[in-house]
Design an enzyme around this catalytic site. Sequence first.
Site: not given
Length: 215
Positions: A70, A122, A126
């Site tokens: 996802l 980002y 992650k």
Amino acid sequence: MKALIIGATGATGKDLVQQLLADPDYSEVAVFVRKPLDFSHPKLSAHVINFDKPDEWKQLVNGDVAFSCLGTTLKAAGSNDAQWKVDFDYQYYFAKAASDNKVEDYILVSAYGANAKSKLFYSRMKGELEERVKTLHFGKITIFQPGMLDRKDSDRTGEVLGGKIIKFANKLGILESQKPLPTATLAKAMINAAKIKSNGYSNIKLGAIFSFAEK
């Protein structure tokens, strides 16, 4: 085997679902989506859920291997907080449910450069997800860190342009380690990783993903 998937409607997820449905080792493929799918298959079960309410669907996350691919973009999400909800919260809810239900094998698509201490939003997001997943009780965790993905019919302008530049560079014999990764290749590598009988944690980066797809 029974596979569980979130991100089934994205580019990688679509390839993953089709390959799993064609794989005789899998008798059932269960996907968790926000909207009904536009196709059906005898091996496919689709659970339309509200990702914000894991208590309503967590009991359905039962199977042999959970695949998490996802993700969204900042542009599509509209803000850092909205992207965090999709790329971190929803994926963690799914992983936690799988862990609580004793799913043994968890496979996550992360990103190149993921680092919980990164100053880049980002990469930090992650990286923090990777670290949280590692605290859960899976027999095996495999995390893929691809670079630029080669998506079919991508509408991500920057990605399309960047992919063209890198492919041109590859023809000149440079940036070979950065060549775009077709989503079908990533999906194949994920499936192959699930078939490896092992325990513990593995992190598969960039070029190694191509090798995994060939196993």
